[in-house]
Design a protein around this motif. Sequence first.
Motif, PDB file in Angstrom:
ATOM      1  N   VAL A 142       7.034  29.861 -40.841  1.00 45.72           N
ATOM      2  CA  VAL A 142       7.483  29.039 -41.968  1.00 45.72           C
ATOM      3  C   VAL A 142       6.456  27.936 -42.197  1.00 45.72           C
ATOM      4  O   VAL A 142       5.924  27.373 -41.241  1.00 45.72           O
ATOM      5  CB  VAL A 142       8.860  28.391 -41.689  1.00 45.72           C
ATOM      6  N   VAL A 143       6.193  27.623 -43.463  1.00 47.86           N
ATOM      7  CA  VAL A 143       5.403  26.440 -43.816  1.00 47.86           C
ATOM      8  C   VAL A 143       6.228  25.623 -44.801  1.00 47.86           C
ATOM      9  O   VAL A 143       6.655  26.138 -45.839  1.00 47.86           O
ATOM     10  CB  VAL A 143       4.047  26.796 -44.434  1.00 47.86           C
ATOM     11  N   LEU A 144       6.451  24.347 -44.464  1.00 50.59           N
ATOM     12  CA  LEU A 144       7.243  23.452 -45.298  1.00 50.59           C
ATOM     13  C   LEU A 144       6.344  22.551 -46.137  1.00 50.59           C
ATOM     14  O   LEU A 144       5.318  22.066 -45.660  1.00 50.59           O
ATOM     15  CB  LEU A 144       8.143  22.567 -44.422  1.00 50.59           C
ATOM     16  N   GLY A 145       6.744  22.288 -47.367  1.00 48.04           N
ATOM     17  CA  GLY A 145       6.056  21.334 -48.214  1.00 48.04           C
ATOM     18  C   GLY A 145       6.711  19.973 -48.088  1.00 48.04           C
ATOM     19  O   GLY A 145       7.937  19.851 -48.244  1.00 48.04           O
ATOM     20  N   LEU A 146       5.915  18.948 -47.786  1.00 46.49           N
ATOM     21  CA  LEU A 146       6.447  17.619 -47.496  1.00 46.49           C
ATOM     22  C   LEU A 146       5.989  16.584 -48.524  1.00 46.49           C
ATOM     23  O   LEU A 146       4.814  16.532 -48.883  1.00 46.49           O
ATOM     24  CB  LEU A 146       5.986  17.148 -46.110  1.00 46.49           C
ATOM     25  N   HIS A 147       6.930  15.757 -48.965  1.00 42.00           N
ATOM     26  CA  HIS A 147       6.639  14.613 -49.802  1.00 42.00           C
ATOM     27  C   HIS A 147       7.099  13.332 -49.107  1.00 42.00           C
ATOM     28  O   HIS A 147       7.968  13.370 -48.233  1.00 42.00           O
ATOM     29  CB  HIS A 147       7.339  14.737 -51.160  1.00 42.00           C
ATOM     30  N   GLU A 148       6.507  12.215 -49.520  1.00 38.60           N
ATOM     31  CA  GLU A 148       6.937  10.914 -49.004  1.00 38.60           C
ATOM     32  C   GLU A 148       8.281  10.561 -49.639  1.00 38.60           C
ATOM     33  O   GLU A 148       8.387  10.467 -50.860  1.00 38.60           O
ATOM     34  CB  GLU A 148       5.891   9.849 -49.333  1.00 38.60           C
ATOM     35  N   ILE A 149       9.285  10.364 -48.796  1.00 44.49           N
ATOM     36  CA  ILE A 149      10.658  10.233 -49.256  1.00 44.49           C
ATOM     37  C   ILE A 149      11.068   8.762 -49.365  1.00 44.49           C
ATOM     38  O   ILE A 149      10.874   7.976 -48.436  1.00 44.49           O
ATOM     39  CB  ILE A 149      11.618  10.978 -48.306  1.00 44.49           C
ATOM     40  N   GLN A 180       5.100  25.276 -39.604  1.00 45.66           N
ATOM     41  CA  GLN A 180       3.996  24.410 -39.986  1.00 45.66           C
ATOM     42  C   GLN A 180       4.389  23.614 -41.228  1.00 45.66           C
ATOM     43  O   GLN A 180       5.462  23.819 -41.819  1.00 45.66           O
ATOM     44  CB  GLN A 180       2.746  25.239 -40.276  1.00 45.66           C
ATOM     45  N   SER A 181       3.522  22.717 -41.655  1.00 43.08           N
ATOM     46  CA  SER A 181       3.809  21.919 -42.837  1.00 43.08           C
ATOM     47  C   SER A 181       2.523  21.523 -43.545  1.00 43.08           C
ATOM     48  O   SER A 181       1.439  21.553 -42.958  1.00 43.08           O
ATOM     49  CB  SER A 181       4.590  20.658 -42.452  1.00 43.08           C
ATOM     50  N   VAL A 182       2.674  21.151 -44.809  1.00 44.15           N
ATOM     51  CA  VAL A 182       1.587  20.581 -45.603  1.00 44.15           C
ATOM     52  C   VAL A 182       2.134  19.334 -46.270  1.00 44.15           C
ATOM     53  O   VAL A 182       3.188  19.375 -46.917  1.00 44.15           O
ATOM     54  CB  VAL A 182       1.079  21.561 -46.681  1.00 44.15           C
ATOM     55  N   LYS A 183       1.432  18.210 -46.111  1.00 46.77           N
ATOM     56  CA  LYS A 183       1.854  16.958 -46.721  1.00 46.77           C
ATOM     57  C   LYS A 183       1.194  16.767 -48.088  1.00 46.77           C
ATOM     58  O   LYS A 183       0.042  17.137 -48.278  1.00 46.77           O
ATOM     59  CB  LYS A 183       1.500  15.779 -45.808  1.00 46.77           C
ATOM     60  N   PHE A 184       1.957  16.150 -48.993  1.00 43.49           N
ATOM     61  CA  PHE A 184       1.463  15.838 -50.327  1.00 43.49           C
ATOM     62  C   PHE A 184       1.651  14.344 -50.594  1.00 43.49           C
ATOM     63  O   PHE A 184       2.493  13.942 -51.414  1.00 43.49           O
ATOM     64  CB  PHE A 184       2.188  16.679 -51.378  1.00 43.49           C
ATOM     65  N   PRO A 185       0.905  13.506 -49.900  1.00 40.37           N
ATOM     66  CA  PRO A 185       1.062  12.059 -50.070  1.00 40.37           C
ATOM     67  C   PRO A 185       0.707  11.616 -51.481  1.00 40.37           C
ATOM     68  O   PRO A 185      -0.260  12.093 -52.075  1.00 40.37           O
ATOM     69  CB  PRO A 185       0.087  11.474 -49.039  1.00 40.37           C
ATOM     70  N   GLY A 186       1.539  10.736 -52.012  1.00 42.22           N
ATOM     71  CA  GLY A 186       1.273  10.196 -53.337  1.00 42.22           C
ATOM     72  C   GLY A 186       1.768  11.047 -54.490  1.00 42.22           C
ATOM     73  O   GLY A 186       1.762  10.600 -55.638  1.00 42.22           O
ATOM     74  N   GLU A 187       2.193  12.293 -54.212  1.00 43.09           N
ATOM     75  CA  GLU A 187       2.699  13.158 -55.280  1.00 43.09           C
ATOM     76  C   GLU A 187       4.167  12.832 -55.558  1.00 43.09           C
ATOM     77  O   GLU A 187       4.931  12.504 -54.661  1.00 43.09           O
ATOM     78  CB  GLU A 187       2.568  14.630 -54.886  1.00 43.09           C
ATOM     79  N   TRP A 247      11.061  17.515 -46.381  1.00 42.82           N
ATOM     80  CA  TRP A 247      10.723  18.817 -46.959  1.00 42.82           C
ATOM     81  C   TRP A 247      11.710  19.171 -48.073  1.00 42.82           C
ATOM     82  O   TRP A 247      12.844  18.711 -48.077  1.00 42.82           O
ATOM     83  CB  TRP A 247      10.759  19.911 -45.885  1.00 42.82           C
ATOM     84  N   HIS A 248      11.279  20.046 -49.012  1.00 44.86           N
ATOM     85  CA  HIS A 248      12.211  20.600 -49.992  1.00 44.86           C
ATOM     86  C   HIS A 248      11.708  21.909 -50.600  1.00 44.86           C
ATOM     87  O   HIS A 248      12.348  22.449 -51.503  1.00 44.86           O
ATOM     88  CB  HIS A 248      12.517  19.588 -51.111  1.00 44.86           C
ATOM     89  N   PHE A 249      10.596  22.444 -50.127  1.00 42.02           N
ATOM     90  CA  PHE A 249      10.175  23.780 -50.549  1.00 42.02           C
ATOM     91  C   PHE A 249       9.394  24.410 -49.414  1.00 42.02           C
ATOM     92  O   PHE A 249       8.970  23.710 -48.481  1.00 42.02           O
ATOM     93  CB  PHE A 249       9.371  23.746 -51.855  1.00 42.02           C
ATOM     94  N   ALA A 250       9.217  25.729 -49.448  1.00 39.87           N
ATOM     95  CA  ALA A 250       8.672  26.403 -48.276  1.00 39.87           C
ATOM     96  C   ALA A 250       8.131  27.782 -48.630  1.00 39.87           C
ATOM     97  O   ALA A 250       8.431  28.349 -49.688  1.00 39.87           O
ATOM     98  CB  ALA A 250       9.760  26.548 -47.202  1.00 39.87           C
ATOM     99  N   VAL A 251       7.344  28.283 -47.705  1.00 41.08           N
ATOM    100  CA  VAL A 251       6.916  29.684 -47.707  1.00 41.08           C
ATOM    101  C   VAL A 251       7.232  30.232 -46.320  1.00 41.08           C
ATOM    102  O   VAL A 251       7.018  29.545 -45.313  1.00 41.08           O
ATOM    103  CB  VAL A 251       5.402  29.810 -47.999  1.00 41.08           C
ATOM    104  N   TRP A 252       7.783  31.452 -46.256  1.00 43.60           N
ATOM    105  CA  TRP A 252       8.067  32.017 -44.934  1.00 43.60           C
ATOM    106  C   TRP A 252       7.854  33.521 -44.898  1.00 43.60           C
ATOM    107  O   TRP A 252       7.765  34.184 -45.932  1.00 43.60           O
ATOM    108  CB  TRP A 252       9.471  31.646 -44.463  1.00 43.60           C
ATOM    109  N   THR A 253       7.773  34.039 -43.691  1.00 40.24           N
ATOM    110  CA  THR A 253       7.509  35.454 -43.449  1.00 40.24           C
ATOM    111  C   THR A 253       8.816  36.219 -43.264  1.00 40.24           C
ATOM    112  O   THR A 253       9.897  35.618 -43.129  1.00 40.24           O
ATOM    113  CB  THR A 253       6.659  35.633 -42.182  1.00 40.24           C
ATOM    114  N   PRO A 254       8.747  37.562 -43.200  1.00 36.22           N
ATOM    115  CA  PRO A 254       9.948  38.336 -42.908  1.00 36.22           C
ATOM    116  C   PRO A 254      10.616  37.948 -41.587  1.00 36.22           C
ATOM    117  O   PRO A 254      11.823  38.150 -41.425  1.00 36.22           O
ATOM    118  CB  PRO A 254       9.429  39.780 -42.869  1.00 36.22           C
ATOM    119  N   GLU A 298      -2.094  18.413 -37.123  1.00 35.45           N
ATOM    120  CA  GLU A 298      -2.460  19.754 -37.603  1.00 35.45           C
ATOM    121  C   GLU A 298      -1.380  20.370 -38.476  1.00 35.45           C
ATOM    122  O   GLU A 298      -1.544  21.490 -38.969  1.00 35.45           O
ATOM    123  CB  GLU A 298      -2.733  20.681 -36.410  1.00 35.45           C
ATOM    124  N   GLY A 299      -0.257  19.671 -38.651  1.00 39.77           N
ATOM    125  CA  GLY A 299       0.804  20.184 -39.497  1.00 39.77           C
ATOM    126  C   GLY A 299       1.945  20.844 -38.749  1.00 39.77           C
ATOM    127  O   GLY A 299       2.958  21.209 -39.365  1.00 39.77           O
TER     128      GLY A 299
END
Length: 278
Positions: A153-160, A250-257, A193-200, A174-175
């Motif tokens: 799983v990879v989560l998309g992260l925003h500053e809350i 894992q995760s990816v941060k989107f600071p400032g978005e 988090w509030h969106f994601a990509v994941w595998t089977p 490293e995420g």
Amino acid sequence: MTRSQSTGAGAQPEIVGLIPAAGQAKRLQPFPCSKELFPVGFSRDPQTGLPRPKVSAQYLLDKFQTAGIDKTFIVIREGKWDIPNYFREGQGVGMSLAYLVIPGSLGPPDTMDRAYDFVSRYRIAFGFPDILFGPPDAFARLIAQQDRTGADVVLGLHEIEEPRVWDMVDSDAEGRVREIVMKPASTTLTFGWHFAVWTPAFTTFLHGFLRAAETKRNLDRLASKANDPGGDLAMGVVLQAALKAGLSIQSVKFPGERYLDIGTPDNLAKAVREFGAD
């Protein structure tokens, strides 16, 4: 070739979008349409060049398309016929759309699991259709992180701004996700988090989790207002369980978005003001 397929010897499964749209928009009632179809701004008609209303769910579909995803499954509740009537087969958003109709749901995990027989072999790009966020290539960046790390799983992260109503995430440099804290009364965590990509692998885990005897015994506790304002079973519950079970997240941060949940009247009005200028 689209981003739906990976190249090379380690080819990954095709990526498809999966959208839960079975909710009742209780915080917005009475409401004249499904909240996924509320107009938020305008886009240009590709044939006429004229402006036309851009509905809330289209922002998510646009991000799927930017990531090279050309097929999406939308799970709707009986009665929300305005969604397929509006999007139809997907020509207006540049992808193929299919709809699954269910009578009701325990919450987003249950809604998405109803599509299990149709999506279990794919990688999944998941998002809530009533949360508007940037950047346009958000899903492409999650997919790239999954390709690099092999995470389940990879989560998309925003500053809350309000952690008390969000699922907050503790991740390393490293995420790698270390902990998911659901709607904490107080916390030093700043990203949620509030969106994601994941595998089977995660799709299979979700399917098994919902059917596990332990989940059924504890459903009253898991599907509570402490985890979800409406008392539904929340995705964060399943992600916490997956992390505990050893799945790689894992995760990816989107600071400032920016991000905005349009599920409340105040935020819906704010979305019309802010995103209407896009």
